[in-house]
Design an enzyme around this catalytic site. Structure first.
Site, PDB file in Angstrom:
ATOM      1  NE  ARG A 104      -3.912   0.666   1.982  1.00  0.00           N
ATOM      2  CZ  ARG A 104      -5.129   0.830   2.523  1.00  0.00           C
ATOM      3  NH1 ARG A 104      -5.297   1.647   3.554  1.00  0.00           N
ATOM      4  NH2 ARG A 104      -6.157   0.173   2.046  1.00  0.00           N
ATOM      5  CG  HIS A 131      -8.617   0.145  -2.703  1.00  0.00           C
ATOM      6  ND1 HIS A 131      -7.817  -0.901  -2.306  1.00  0.00           N
ATOM      7  CD2 HIS A 131      -9.315   0.518  -1.594  1.00  0.00           C
ATOM      8  CE1 HIS A 131      -8.021  -1.144  -1.021  1.00  0.00           C
ATOM      9  NE2 HIS A 131      -8.923  -0.305  -0.574  1.00  0.00           N
ATOM     10  CD  GLN A 134     -13.284  -1.776  -0.458  1.00  0.00           C
ATOM     11  OE1 GLN A 134     -12.460  -1.637   0.411  1.00  0.00           O
ATOM     12  NE2 GLN A 134     -14.469  -2.329  -0.229  1.00  0.00           N
ATOM     13  CG  ASP A 219     -13.387   6.586  -1.435  1.00  0.00           C
ATOM     14  OD1 ASP A 219     -13.379   6.393  -0.196  1.00  0.00           O
ATOM     15  OD2 ASP A 219     -12.350   6.603  -2.118  1.00  0.00           O
ATOM     16  CB  CYS A 259     -14.033   1.432   0.030  1.00  0.00           C
ATOM     17  SG  CYS A 259     -13.415   3.119   0.129  1.00  0.00           S
ATOM     18  NE  ARG A 287     -10.528  -5.093   0.864  1.00  0.00           N
ATOM     19  CZ  ARG A 287      -9.715  -4.085   1.228  1.00  0.00           C
ATOM     20  NH1 ARG A 287     -10.235  -2.989   1.740  1.00  0.00           N
ATOM     21  NH2 ARG A 287      -8.411  -4.147   1.032  1.00  0.00           N
TER      22      ARG A 287
HETATM   23  N1  NVA Z   1      -9.848   6.849  -1.512  1.00  0.00           N
HETATM   24  C1  NVA Z   1      -9.514   6.445  -0.185  1.00  0.00           C
HETATM   25  C2  NVA Z   1      -9.793   4.994   0.008  1.00  0.00           C
HETATM   26  C3  NVA Z   1      -9.478   4.464   1.388  1.00  0.00           C
HETATM   27  C4  NVA Z   1      -9.710   2.998   1.510  1.00  0.00           C
HETATM   28  C5  NVA Z   1      -8.054   6.757   0.091  1.00  0.00           C
HETATM   29  O1  NVA Z   1      -7.229   6.551  -0.814  1.00  0.00           O
HETATM   30  O2  NVA Z   1      -7.730   7.225   1.185  1.00  0.00           O
HETATM   31  N1   CP Z   2     -11.325   0.150   2.557  1.00  0.00           N
HETATM   32  C1   CP Z   2     -10.052   0.077   2.994  1.00  0.00           C
HETATM   33  O1   CP Z   2      -9.126  -0.226   2.233  1.00  0.00           O
HETATM   34  O2   CP Z   2      -9.886   0.326   4.315  1.00  0.00           O
HETATM   35  P1   CP Z   2      -8.525   0.486   5.115  1.00  0.00           P
HETATM   36  O3   CP Z   2      -7.904   1.795   4.668  1.00  0.00           O
HETATM   37  O4   CP Z   2      -8.924   0.492   6.539  1.00  0.00           O
HETATM   38  O5   CP Z   2      -7.621  -0.647   4.775  1.00  0.00           O
END
Ligand code: NVA
Ligand code: CP
Length: 300
Positions: A104, A131, A134, A219, A259, A287
């Site tokens: 990540r 992502h 997800q 989101d 998500c 997930r």
């Molecule tokens: N768009 C959000 C998704 C978090 C799971 C982010 O990148 O922070």
């Molecule tokens: N939806 C998601 O990826 O959540 P986290 O940021 O908690 O992993």
């Protein structure tokens, strides 16, 4: 043979993705029955997290433990990655010890570079652009509640971000229609959008996008790394909150997904996310099951 990575939904073909979704449902039932199934005994997943996470970390870690394997959490704060060791070198070293790696990070190119130098599968646990894990869970959740997603109309409201891009790729791979509503200036990447052809339509009118939709998804307005834009974005995204009025325009059996984490009162009204059409807790749980299916697919 080259290593199979999962950096975007386009890394696998539609048949493989369909197989993973179906398997995720089976694995969920097996887990609920208390069946012990350990296809990844002694296998180790490394998880490189350059951003925070609740769901991604816990689902991957739990999944590996349930599969009889193990997972190692790697934070840049206490690895040499955080002190500037090259991605290429880190990938070469880690992939000689680990069986699979989840990353990540911010720039998607970083995940691509990591994968290029890794001799084991690399899974994208979220980048600024995508992502994909997800979306496996989202599609599984749809299938669980409503059956096949092919030909259905999905509406994504909000920022043209990583989730939006993965919804666009999902529309291609799972063959559903997608309407994306973003404020002007927050549209998704033009190449990603163009590659999806007429399956995906873009508008700046969230109410038009929601009309008759089978699934409404949203989101956060400010993603991780955009915290300093939060105040500006709250102004720019006015009118893009998923409200009860907006849900009333969707199909009467429409589902709501997010998500998570969510900001009630910003991108979604509390009455919607906590209401009867919301399936966000199943979505979050899935997930675990969807990623177990992915790990099994990549490693066995
Ligand atoms: N768009 C959000 C998704 C978090 C799971 C982010 O990148 O922070
Ligand atoms: N939806 C998601 O990826 O959540 P986290 O940021 O908690 O992993």
């Amino acid at each position: 043979m080259s290593v199979q990575h999962f950096l975007t939904l386009l890394d696998l073909d539609a048949a493989a993705l369909a197989k993973i979704i179906a398997r995720a449902g089976e694995l969920k039932k097996m887990q609920q029955r208390g069946e012990i199934y350990e296809p990844l005994k002694n296998r180790v997943l490394g998880m490189v997290f350059e951003k925070s996470s609740t769901r991604t970390r816990v689902s991957f870690e739990t999944g590996m433990i349930q599969f009889g394997g193990n997972a190692i959490f790697l934070s840049p704060r206490d690895t040499q990655l955080g002190r500037g060791e090259l991605i290429e070198d880190s990938a070469r070293v880690l992939s000689r010890m680990l069986d699979v790696i989840m990353i990540r990070t911010f720039e998607h190119e970083k995940a691509e570079l990591f994968a290029e130098y890794s001799q084991v599968p690399v899974i994208n646990g979220l980048t600024d652009m995508y992502h994909p894990c997800q979306l496996l869970a989202d599609v599984q959740t749809w299938v669980e509640h409503r059956g096949d997603i092919k030909g259905r109309t999905v509406c994504y409201i909000g920022d043209g971000n990583n989730m939006c891009h993965s919804y666009i790729n999902a529309a291609r791979q799972f063959d559903f229609k997608l309407r994306v509503a973003t404020p002007k200036g927050y549209e998704p990447d033009t190449d990603i959008l163009a590659a999806a052809g007429d399956r995906v339509v873009l508008t700046d009118d969230p109410f038009a996008a929601a009309e008759g939709a089978d699934l409404v998804s949203t989101d956060v307005w400010a993603s991780m790394g955009q915290e300093e834009e939060q105040v500006q974005r709250i102004q720019d995204f006015k009118g893009f909150c998923v409200t009860r009025e907006l849900m009333a325009l969707a199909d009467r059996d429409a589902l709501f997904m997010h998500c998570l984490p969510a900001h009630r009162g910003e991108e979604v009204e509390a009455e919607v996310i906590d209401g009867p059409q919301s399936v966000v807790w199943d979505e979050a749980e899935n997930r675990l099951h969807a990623q177990k299916a992915l790990l099994e697919f990549l490693l066995t």
